[in-house]
Design a protein around this motif. Structure first.
Motif, PDB file in Angstrom:
ATOM      1  N   LEU A 215       0.967  -1.142  -0.006  1.00 25.14           N
ATOM      2  CA  LEU A 215       0.051   0.043  -0.271  1.00 25.14           C
ATOM      3  C   LEU A 215       0.752   1.184  -0.081  1.00 25.14           C
ATOM      4  N   TYR A 216       0.695   2.180  -0.944  1.00 29.31           N
ATOM      5  CA  TYR A 216       1.330   3.318  -1.070  1.00 29.31           C
ATOM      6  C   TYR A 216       0.373   4.423  -0.586  1.00 29.31           C
ATOM      7  N   ILE A 217       0.854   5.280   0.344  1.00 30.22           N
ATOM      8  CA  ILE A 217       0.336   6.337   1.029  1.00 30.22           C
ATOM      9  C   ILE A 217       0.802   7.661   0.288  1.00 30.22           C
ATOM     10  N   GLU A 218       0.063   8.269  -0.659  1.00 30.27           N
ATOM     11  CA  GLU A 218       0.553   9.487  -1.452  1.00 30.27           C
ATOM     12  C   GLU A 218       0.028  11.000  -0.586  1.00 30.27           C
ATOM     13  N   LEU A 219       0.916  11.598  -0.587  1.00 32.46           N
ATOM     14  CA  LEU A 219       0.529  12.963   0.246  1.00 32.46           C
ATOM     15  C   LEU A 219       0.093  13.845  -0.505  1.00 32.46           C
ATOM     16  N   GLU A 220      -0.822  14.574   0.170  1.00 33.50           N
ATOM     17  CA  GLU A 220      -0.982  16.063  -0.321  1.00 33.50           C
ATOM     18  C   GLU A 220      -1.049  17.042   0.890  1.00 33.50           C
ATOM     19  N   VAL A 221      -0.138  17.702   0.627  1.00 33.05           N
ATOM     20  CA  VAL A 221       0.106  18.703   1.965  1.00 33.05           C
ATOM     21  C   VAL A 221      -0.725  19.956   1.889  1.00 33.05           C
ATOM     22  N   MET A 222      -1.399  20.325   2.855  1.00 27.92           N
ATOM     23  CA  MET A 222      -2.224  21.506   2.775  1.00 27.92           C
ATOM     24  C   MET A 222      -1.555  22.733   2.931  1.00 27.92           C
ATOM     25  N   PRO A 223      -1.938  23.707   2.395  1.00 22.91           N
ATOM     26  CA  PRO A 223      -1.119  25.137   2.481  1.00 22.91           C
ATOM     27  C   PRO A 223      -1.131  25.752   3.883  1.00 22.91           C
ATOM     28  N   ASP A 224      -0.240  26.410   4.148  1.00 21.97           N
ATOM     29  CA  ASP A 224       0.148  26.901   5.491  1.00 21.97           C
ATOM     30  C   ASP A 224      -0.370  28.504   5.637  1.00 21.97           C
ATOM     31  N   PRO A 225      -1.006  28.920   6.519  1.00 20.48           N
ATOM     32  CA  PRO A 225      -1.395  30.526   6.676  1.00 20.48           C
ATOM     33  C   PRO A 225      -0.112  31.430   6.591  1.00 20.48           C
ATOM     34  N   VAL A 226       1.041  30.867   7.279  1.00 21.10           N
ATOM     35  CA  VAL A 226       2.170  31.540   7.765  1.00 21.10           C
ATOM     36  C   VAL A 226       3.233  31.189   6.759  1.00 21.10           C
TER      37      VAL A 226
END
Length: 321
Positions: A215-226
């Protein structure tokens, strides 16, 4: 060799795009539909043939599987040098059910379950796309995730029908059984969108004693407000007033490690970048990038008459170069 190629059934080339396949099916289905040809047995059989072809070629996963089968059939038999199987025919039926599995007899002219003996088959590798917070990805963290699972219904074996007729009570007629599994995942520090984490043996189940896939977990990183990330470096904005920019000062700025003091040199320009070495993104193999503080200068508004005169006087004695 193939007795009948599904691409030929729909009248498209093997490299046809999805839209071409869909358009060809609709055209043929309208032509041979039983409602348009009442009592025409030949048209009815042709319609079934077209529908079966589209059920496979119109599905990305099934089409990929069929292309492998087709490639094996187009070569010198179904084995590679040394007797290794070029394609495991039984796995098509086991994944998609006996209705689609019957395509073997139609295409290749032999009965399933004959002299061909299939060995263990490794399970599929699966990909699960997961959204993670910016800091969790950059700093690394252990998270628990819930992964959806889909498997062929063990009762109806993918047909969606009960033995006595009607929809299967186990899967509700879908031919698939769904469940979820909780897994713990370690997000490596420095991860970014597109990073893949491999969980061995957590993919699709193996067949006939074969090992499970990964199983491959592919990440989508959420933007940061800072923070804004550019490779290993981070960028943050800070605002100083005119006097701080002209005369210099020390200001507080956020970092991944907490607040930090940064010196604003006299004569700092709007948009100038101040570097904080080693305060950027941690590397997956050690080390860290840098952090850059982008300075914005806030100018005074609504000057008083006295203030305006002082700026005019300053312009005379200290011109901007």
């Amino acid at each position: 060799m193939l007795k009948k190629d599904l691409y030929d059934v729909l009248g498209v080339k093997p490299d046809a795009k999805e839209e071409e396949i869909r358009k060809a099916f609709r055209t043929l289905a309208r032509k041979y539909h039983p409602d348009v040809n009442p009592g025409n047995r030949e048209a009815e059989e042709r319609f079934k043939e077209i529908s079966k072809a589209y059920e496979i070629l119109g599905n990305k996963e099934k089409r990929k599987e069929y292309d492998q089968l087709r490639a094996a059939a187009s070569g010198a038999g179904f084995t590679m040098p040394g007797g290794q199987q070029a394609y495991d025919f039984n796995r098509f039926e086991e994944r998609y059910g006996p209705d689609l599995g019957s395509i073997f007899q139609d295409l290749f002219g032999f009965e399933r379950g004959g002299s061909y003996q299939a060995g263990p088959l490794r399970g599929e590798d699966l990909v699960f796309r997961m959204k993670v917070g910016f800091r969790d990805a950059v700093l690394g963290r252990k998270l628990e995730i819930v992964v959806p699972r889909h498997e062929v219904c063990p009762v109806c074996r993918g047909t969606g029908r009960a033995a006595a007729g009607g929809p299967c009570g186990e899967c509700g007629g879908t031919g698939r059984r769904e469940h979820t599994e909780r897994l713990k995942v370690k997000i490596p520090s420095g991860s970014d969108t597109g990073t893949r984490i491999r969980l061995r043996g957590k993919g699709g189940p193996g067949l006939r004693g074969g090992k499970a896939g990964d199983l491959y977990i592919e990440l989508e990183v959420m933007p940061d407000p800072v923070f804004e990330r550019v490779g290993p470096d981070l960028f943050v904005n800070t605002t100083v007033d005119l006097y701080q920019a002209v005369l210099g000062d020390t200001v507080d700025v956020p970092t991944l490690d907490g607040r930090a003091r940064v010196r604003v040199p006299p004569g700092t320009q709007c948009g100038q970048k101040l570097r904080l070495k080693g305060k950027g993104v941690p590397g997956r193999k050690g080390g860290r990038g840098d952090q850059y503080v982008v300075v914005n200068v806030r100018l005074p508004r609504n000057l008083t008459e006295e203030g305006r005169k002082m700026f005019e006087k300053l312009r005379e004695i200290q011109p901007v170069k």
